[in-house]
Design a protein around this motif. Sequence first.
Motif, PDB file in Angstrom:
ATOM      1  N   UNK A   1      10.333   0.300  14.181  1.00 26.61           N
ATOM      2  CA  UNK A   1       9.379  -0.488  13.905  1.00 26.61           C
ATOM      3  C   UNK A   1       8.402  -0.028  12.579  1.00 26.61           C
ATOM      4  N   UNK A   2       8.051  -0.804  11.720  1.00 26.58           N
ATOM      5  CA  UNK A   2       7.311  -0.429  10.554  1.00 26.58           C
ATOM      6  C   UNK A   2       6.030  -1.180  10.581  1.00 26.58           C
ATOM      7  N   UNK A   3       4.940  -0.428  10.321  1.00 23.30           N
ATOM      8  CA  UNK A   3       3.702  -1.168  10.538  1.00 23.30           C
ATOM      9  C   UNK A   3       2.820  -0.663   9.037  1.00 23.30           C
ATOM     10  N   UNK A   4       2.070  -1.749   8.909  1.00 21.27           N
ATOM     11  CA  UNK A   4       1.316  -1.671   7.706  1.00 21.27           C
ATOM     12  C   UNK A   4       0.141  -0.539   7.703  1.00 21.27           C
ATOM     13  N   UNK A   5      -0.201   0.304   7.010  1.00 23.15           N
ATOM     14  CA  UNK A   5      -1.169   1.387   6.914  1.00 23.15           C
ATOM     15  C   UNK A   5      -2.514   0.374   7.067  1.00 23.15           C
ATOM     16  N   UNK A   6      -3.363   0.870   7.551  1.00 15.97           N
ATOM     17  CA  UNK A   6      -4.919   0.699   7.486  1.00 15.97           C
ATOM     18  C   UNK A   6      -5.075  -0.843   8.057  1.00 15.97           C
TER      19      UNK A   6
ATOM     20  N   UNK B   1      14.862   5.331   4.420  1.00 11.64           N
ATOM     21  CA  UNK B   1      14.843   5.106   2.985  1.00 11.64           C
ATOM     22  C   UNK B   1      13.659   4.380   2.467  1.00 11.64           C
ATOM     23  N   UNK B   2      13.523   3.163   3.444  1.00  7.82           N
ATOM     24  CA  UNK B   2      12.663   2.142   3.216  1.00  7.82           C
ATOM     25  C   UNK B   2      11.054   2.574   3.243  1.00  7.82           C
ATOM     26  N   UNK B   3      10.824   3.464   4.507  1.00  9.69           N
ATOM     27  CA  UNK B   3       9.553   3.935   4.535  1.00  9.69           C
ATOM     28  C   UNK B   3       9.271   5.059   3.489  1.00  9.69           C
ATOM     29  N   UNK B   4      10.307   5.688   3.192  1.00  7.66           N
ATOM     30  CA  UNK B   4       9.832   6.899   2.352  1.00  7.66           C
ATOM     31  C   UNK B   4       9.620   6.265   0.966  1.00  7.66           C
ATOM     32  N   UNK B   5      10.415   5.255   0.638  1.00  4.73           N
ATOM     33  CA  UNK B   5      10.183   4.518  -0.522  1.00  4.73           C
ATOM     34  C   UNK B   5       8.748   3.766  -0.931  1.00  4.73           C
ATOM     35  N   UNK B   6       8.441   3.182   0.469  1.00  2.81           N
ATOM     36  CA  UNK B   6       7.083   2.514   0.284  1.00  2.81           C
ATOM     37  C   UNK B   6       5.848   3.085   1.257  1.00  2.81           C
ATOM     38  N   UNK B   7       5.790   4.268   1.272  1.00  2.00           N
ATOM     39  CA  UNK B   7       4.833   5.261   2.365  1.00  2.00           C
ATOM     40  C   UNK B   7       3.358   5.045   1.802  1.00  2.00           C
ATOM     41  N   UNK B   8       3.265   4.403   0.551  1.00  2.00           N
ATOM     42  CA  UNK B   8       1.862   3.827   0.246  1.00  2.00           C
ATOM     43  C   UNK B   8       1.326   2.679   0.937  1.00  2.00           C
TER      44      UNK B   8
ATOM     45  N   UNK C   1      -4.658 -26.546   1.335  1.00  2.00           N
ATOM     46  CA  UNK C   1      -5.043 -25.508   1.813  1.00  2.00           C
ATOM     47  C   UNK C   1      -3.731 -24.475   1.861  1.00  2.00           C
ATOM     48  N   UNK C   2      -2.560 -25.133   2.371  1.00  2.00           N
ATOM     49  CA  UNK C   2      -1.199 -24.489   2.424  1.00  2.00           C
ATOM     50  C   UNK C   2      -1.104 -23.742   0.918  1.00  2.00           C
ATOM     51  N   UNK C   3      -1.312 -24.380  -0.084  1.00  2.00           N
ATOM     52  CA  UNK C   3      -0.815 -24.058  -1.307  1.00  2.00           C
ATOM     53  C   UNK C   3      -1.586 -22.763  -1.736  1.00  2.00           C
ATOM     54  N   UNK C   4      -3.021 -22.818  -1.454  1.00  2.00           N
ATOM     55  CA  UNK C   4      -3.794 -21.746  -1.581  1.00  2.00           C
ATOM     56  C   UNK C   4      -3.194 -20.385  -0.681  1.00  2.00           C
ATOM     57  N   UNK C   5      -2.851 -20.786   0.374  1.00  2.00           N
ATOM     58  CA  UNK C   5      -2.335 -19.685   1.259  1.00  2.00           C
ATOM     59  C   UNK C   5      -0.896 -19.279   0.533  1.00  2.00           C
ATOM     60  N   UNK C   6      -0.043 -20.262   0.151  1.00  2.00           N
ATOM     61  CA  UNK C   6       1.088 -19.715  -0.472  1.00  2.00           C
ATOM     62  C   UNK C   6       0.900 -18.776  -1.653  1.00  2.00           C
ATOM     63  N   UNK C   7       0.060 -19.138  -2.540  1.00  2.00           N
ATOM     64  CA  UNK C   7      -0.641 -18.228  -3.625  1.00  2.00           C
ATOM     65  C   UNK C   7      -1.445 -16.901  -3.386  1.00  2.00           C
ATOM     66  N   UNK C   8      -1.811 -17.157  -2.204  1.00  2.00           N
ATOM     67  CA  UNK C   8      -2.928 -16.095  -1.667  1.00  2.00           C
ATOM     68  C   UNK C   8      -2.163 -14.550  -2.157  1.00  2.00           C
ATOM     69  N   UNK C   9      -3.183 -13.604  -2.929  1.00  2.00           N
ATOM     70  CA  UNK C   9      -2.691 -12.476  -3.272  1.00  2.00           C
ATOM     71  C   UNK C   9      -2.256 -11.416  -2.037  1.00  2.00           C
ATOM     72  N   UNK C  10      -0.906 -10.835  -2.042  1.00  2.00           N
ATOM     73  CA  UNK C  10      -0.762  -9.936  -1.129  1.00  2.00           C
ATOM     74  C   UNK C  10      -0.267  -8.456  -1.717  1.00  2.00           C
ATOM     75  N   UNK C  11      -0.132  -7.418  -0.656  1.00  2.00           N
ATOM     76  CA  UNK C  11       0.328  -6.289  -1.291  1.00  2.00           C
ATOM     77  C   UNK C  11       1.436  -5.578  -0.445  1.00  2.00           C
ATOM     78  N   UNK C  12       2.717  -5.902  -0.631  1.00  2.00           N
ATOM     79  CA  UNK C  12       3.808  -5.856   0.283  1.00  2.00           C
ATOM     80  C   UNK C  12       4.836  -5.450  -0.681  1.00  2.00           C
ATOM     81  N   UNK C  13       5.956  -4.716  -0.071  1.00  2.00           N
ATOM     82  CA  UNK C  13       7.053  -4.075  -0.995  1.00  2.00           C
ATOM     83  C   UNK C  13       7.948  -5.293  -1.502  1.00  2.00           C
ATOM     84  N   UNK C  14       7.874  -6.538  -0.969  1.00  2.00           N
ATOM     85  CA  UNK C  14       9.100  -7.590  -1.425  1.00  2.00           C
ATOM     86  C   UNK C  14       8.630  -8.704  -1.821  1.00  2.00           C
TER      87      UNK C  14
END
Length: 329
Positions: A35-40, A18-25, A315-328
């Motif tokens: 094991x689930x891996x990111x695309x690209x 269900x997780x993989x089908x939901x987030x197949x993008x 710099x850790x604050x920059x990393x914590x606020x760094x934009x990401x594209x993940x399901x959660x």
Amino acid sequence: MKKIMNDPSQIVDEMVAGFVKTHDDLVELIPDTFAVKRKNQPDGKVALVSGGGSGHEPTHAGFVGQGMLSAAVFGQVFTSPTPDQIEAAIKGVDRGAGTLLIIKNYSGDVMNFEMAQEIAEMDDIKVEKVIVDDDIAVEDSTYTQGKRGVAGTVLVHKILGAAADQGTSLDDLKDLGEKVINNTKTIGVALTGATVPEVGKPGFTLPEDEIEYGVGIHGEPGYKREKLKTSKEMVHELLGKLKKAFDLKSGEKYGVLVNGMGGTPLMEQYVFMNDVLNELESLGVTVGFKKVGNYMTSLEMQGVSLTLIKLVDDKWIDYLEYPVVTPAW
């Protein structure tokens, strides 16, 4: 036991599907594994691999994607993934710059991830590891020798993921990870236990008017039980432990993560965070990062954990606020 499921013995299989089908993008399943891996996965950048037992969702697969993890491996409920599945994840995402394993400090996880590391290294993949042990509640408990790895792991994923996305080398990522882990501490409180589907009953029970401080994410024993307290009183107890562990001082800068254990409404989590921020302000602490939500759960357990990260580098604050594209995230 009331759970939305079909066959308890197949619950992880069906959840992963269900997780993989939901987030197949964003993600894909490595064939014949959990094991689930990111695309690209980009070439020339260090891959980050994490994982652990199921039942802690959205950890770890929910953080697979651009700017965080390259792959995550599901184990059975509250059980470490096997070395062959971890090895498949390492091979599936390595793009020549090496792979860093982010491991929570449980004996099964450490043993199986290290075995996978050894196998991958025999195939000429450079692999390093960091072991997260942020839980200050107890030094030794079920499944662990030393401190447990809990919700602070998510902040390690976030910081290292941002650094890896910016091209940081494997050795430098390992050094950064160890520094972040040394400055990250967590402690929690439980209002109820959690029920493993194939067991069918809670791992522990608490009377309606009792709470337990320091319970682990698998239901491991905490350090004391008390009658139900107000949010302010629970915050004062947990911050007292963290203050001592950090030798916290006025003028220091910290990040704060309030993490729900699976069964606690966001309404209550925000009440708790409000009390945390008020008490930290009274202590003269500057808060440079804040996050509230369910990030490392324990099935349907009611309770929260409180993580502080000492922001020794801006710099850790920059990393914590760094934009990401993940399901959660």
